[in-house]
Design an enzyme around this catalytic site. Sequence first.
Site, short mmCIF file in Angstrom:
data_model
loop_
_atom_site.label_atom_id
_atom_site.label_comp_id
_atom_site.label_asym_id
_atom_site.label_seq_id
_atom_site.Cartn_x
_atom_site.Cartn_y
_atom_site.Cartn_z
CE LYS A 65 3.72 -17.80 -0.12
NZ LYS A 65 2.99 -19.05 0.04
CE1 TYR B 120 -2.79 -3.31 0.99
CE2 TYR B 120 -4.38 -1.56 0.66
CZ TYR B 120 -4.08 -2.90 0.76
OH TYR B 120 -5.07 -3.84 0.62
CG ASP C 267 -7.37 -4.68 2.92
OD1 ASP C 267 -8.41 -4.62 3.60
OD2 ASP C 267 -7.22 -4.08 1.85
CG ASP D 71 0.23 -20.17 1.54
OD1 ASP D 71 0.81 -19.86 2.59
OD2 ASP D 71 0.80 -20.75 0.61
#
Length: 331
Positions: free
Chosen positions: A169, A122, A226, A202
């Site tokens: 991740k 962002y 988000d 994930d």
Amino acid sequence: MKITLIPGDGIGPEVTNSARKIIDASGANIQWEVVEAGASVLEEHDSPLPDNVIDSIKKNKIALKGPITTPVGKGFRSVNVQLRQKLNLYANVRPVKSFDGLPSLHSNVDFIIVRENTEGLYAGIEHNIGEIAAESIRVITKEASDRISKFAFELAKNENRAKVTATHKANILKLSDGLFLKCAKECSSLYKDIEFEDIIVDAMSMKLVQSPQNYDVVVAPNLYGDILSDMGAGLVGGLGLIPGANIGDEAAVFEPVHGSAPDIAGKNIANPTATILSGIMLLKYIGEKDAAEKIETALLKIFKEGKYLTPDLGGNLSTEEFTNEVIRTLN
Ligand code: NAI
């Protein structure tokens, strides 16, 4: 106390008006300073985020905000992202909670997403490489990762939560998410009474869908936080139910997680609960605990009864009728 009120776009004016009426009826000592931002003011001010909006929040320190439309793939930069960056509202707090009596995929859900709110993807640093590619730069800093980790652990401590889960991740993004994870791990060593775990985002998505009851406080970089919070909304009855707070050292802006919902705007059918719950977070933040508890008790009673609901929850009340029902139940 004076609070900045930004009605916003789409269903924003409907849901903020509802929350405002209910807060006023709760006996909280609040005067509203209404300022406009978003697509509706773009023509008049040449900007969707006029200076008077930032000035008002800087002065009052606290705001309640409706959702603001962001054009997709073109047009002005997200007002929401600009506000968070300009006011350094670094922590986005999104409680995901199931309510007795409401249709929900899971019951007994009660976790809080703490999303880093100022950087990650962002940061909005993008450029074209001729016509053949486009690059976005994802910034993760030690300073912001330390700050959000500390915020998550302090929140867990203050709310008597047992566990903080960092999601990332770092198996693929070894440097950027690796740094985020390192900061979260280091921070965890200062909070011996709070369990710490980390999960790749994930796998986290699957686990949240299967057993959301296992989570307490989830800390995440901007984009993952988000996405997981909208997913959280889906677990407990939808976007109409999830509130949020953007918190910094100098100011705090409270707003629902959902967007401006153009598909239902102006129809008087939006569920104002997410904005009312954001209002409850605001009241608790400023120390108006009695008013907050009064509104919370009224909402819980209405939900448990299951009779007076907006269409997204299977009911047939309009936004206005639901608001009046909450006010009636307050008294
Ligand atoms: P959205 O959250 O506005 O709507 C998604 C779906 O949920 C729609 O079907 C909508 O009708 C429903 N929904 C949302 N809030 C609801 C409520 N209170 N009651 C009943 N149903 C509700 O997401 P969408 O359509 O992706 O975004 C619309 C606009 O909002 C976009 O311009 C987006 O950028 C902006 N947005 C702004 C946010 C903010 O101001 N903080 C946050 C998210 C999106």
